[in-house]
Design an enzyme around this catalytic site. Structure first.
Site, short mmCIF file in Angstrom:
data_model
loop_
_atom_site.label_atom_id
_atom_site.label_comp_id
_atom_site.label_asym_id
_atom_site.label_seq_id
_atom_site.Cartn_x
_atom_site.Cartn_y
_atom_site.Cartn_z
N THR A 16 35.23 42.32 30.11
CA THR A 16 36.59 42.60 31.25
C THR A 16 37.12 43.70 31.37
O THR A 16 37.22 44.73 31.82
CB THR A 16 37.35 41.67 31.55
N ARG A 47 26.02 39.23 32.84
CA ARG A 47 27.04 39.47 32.29
C ARG A 47 27.43 40.00 31.35
O ARG A 47 27.87 41.58 31.23
CB ARG A 47 28.48 38.07 32.07
N LYS A 86 33.15 47.06 42.79
CA LYS A 86 33.96 47.10 43.42
C LYS A 86 34.51 48.46 43.79
O LYS A 86 33.58 49.40 44.20
CB LYS A 86 35.37 46.61 42.32
N HIS A 138 32.35 43.04 39.49
CA HIS A 138 32.00 41.84 39.07
C HIS A 138 31.31 40.88 39.40
O HIS A 138 30.70 41.49 39.39
CB HIS A 138 33.52 41.00 40.39
N ARG A 154 30.19 48.89 32.40
CA ARG A 154 31.46 48.69 32.05
C ARG A 154 32.20 49.50 31.04
O ARG A 154 32.65 50.62 30.78
CB ARG A 154 32.51 47.12 32.19
N GLU A 205 31.32 31.27 44.92
CA GLU A 205 31.24 32.69 45.00
C GLU A 205 30.45 32.98 46.58
O GLU A 205 30.83 33.89 47.58
CB GLU A 205 31.45 33.66 44.22
N PHE A 250 49.09 40.57 37.39
CA PHE A 250 47.91 41.48 37.85
C PHE A 250 48.01 41.30 38.65
O PHE A 250 46.55 41.54 40.00
CB PHE A 250 47.01 42.14 36.91
P1 CMP Z 1 36.77 40.79 37.30
O1 CMP Z 1 35.57 40.05 36.38
O2 CMP Z 1 37.05 40.89 39.03
O3 CMP Z 1 37.34 39.49 36.86
C1 CMP Z 1 38.86 39.12 37.41
C2 CMP Z 1 39.83 40.36 37.71
O4 CMP Z 1 40.86 40.68 37.13
C3 CMP Z 1 38.85 40.97 35.74
O5 CMP Z 1 37.54 41.73 36.71
C4 CMP Z 1 39.67 42.27 36.28
O6 CMP Z 1 39.22 43.49 37.60
C5 CMP Z 1 41.23 42.25 36.77
N1 CMP Z 1 41.94 41.62 35.71
C6 CMP Z 1 42.13 40.49 34.26
N2 CMP Z 1 42.49 41.13 33.39
C7 CMP Z 1 43.39 42.35 34.03
C8 CMP Z 1 44.94 42.88 33.62
N3 CMP Z 1 45.00 42.73 31.87
N4 CMP Z 1 45.20 44.24 34.47
C9 CMP Z 1 44.64 43.56 35.21
N5 CMP Z 1 43.68 43.33 35.76
C10 CMP Z 1 42.91 42.70 35.71
#
Ligand code: CMP
Length: 143
Positions: free
Chosen positions: A91, A85, A9, A115, A102, A126, A57
C-alpha cells in the site's frame, strides 16, 4: 473462477497508466471480466472505503477518489486476489518492491495509483457495489 476488484485511481488515469496497468494483468494471464470508466460521488466513495471511516486520512482519501474518473475492473483467474495484490505492491509506495505497479509508478501513500481487493470476500462485496448489474453491460439496439 476467483475474481477480484481492481480500480485505477484518478492519479493513475491522469498520468496515463491505464494501458500499462491493464497490460500487466493481461500478460500475467488473468482475464478481464468487467470494466467501466466512472466518476463516483462522495457517498459512493465513502461506502467503498467504509471500513476506513475512523482513519484520520479518510476524508482526504474520499476527496482523492472523487477528484476524477477511475477505471473500475473485474479480473478473473486462479488466486487472482492474492496475486493481484502482489502485482500491485504494498500500500505504501515507499515499501512496494520495484517491479510492482506502486513500486514502479508511485511515491506517496495518498496517491498510490491503484486499489485491489484484499480478500475474496471483500472482492465479492466490492464487485457487487461497483457492478450492481453484473460486470458486462448489454445493449440490444440503437433505437
Ligand atoms: P487502497 O489499496 O485503496 O486501500 C485503502 C487506501 O487508503 C490505500 O490504498 C491508500 O490510498 C489509503 N491510505 C492508506 N493509508 C494511508 C495513509 N496513512 N495516508 C493516506 N492514505 C492512506
Amino acid at each position: 473462477m476467483e475474481q477480484t476488484f481492481i480500480m485505477i485511481k484518478p492519479d493513475g488515469v491522469q498520468r496515463g497508466l491505464v494501458g500499462e496497468i491493464i497490460s500487466r494483468f493481461e500478460k500475467k494471464g488473468f482475464t478481464l471480466a468487467g470494466l467501466k470508466f466512472i466518476t463516483v460521488d462522495r457517498p459512493f466513495a465513502e461506502k467503498h472505503y467504509e471500513d476506513l471511516s475512523a482513519k484520520p486520512f479518510f476524508n482526504g482519501l474520499v476527496e482523492y477518489i472523487i477528484s476524477g474518473p477511475v477505471v473500475a475492473m473485474v479480473w478473473q483467474g486462479k488466486n487472482v486476489v492474492t496475486t493481484g495484490r502482489k502485482i500491485i505492491g504494498a500500500t505504501n509506495p515507499a515499501e512496494s518492491a520495484p517491479g510492482t505497479i506502486r513500486g514502479d509508478f508511485a511515491i506517496e501513500i495518498g496517491r498510490n495509483v491503484i486499489h485491489g481487493s484484499d480478500a475474496v470476500e471483500s472482492a465479492r462485496k466490492e464487485i457487487a457495489l461497483w457492478f450492481p448489474d453484473g460486470p458486462v453491460s448489454w445493449r440490444s439496439s440503437l433505437n
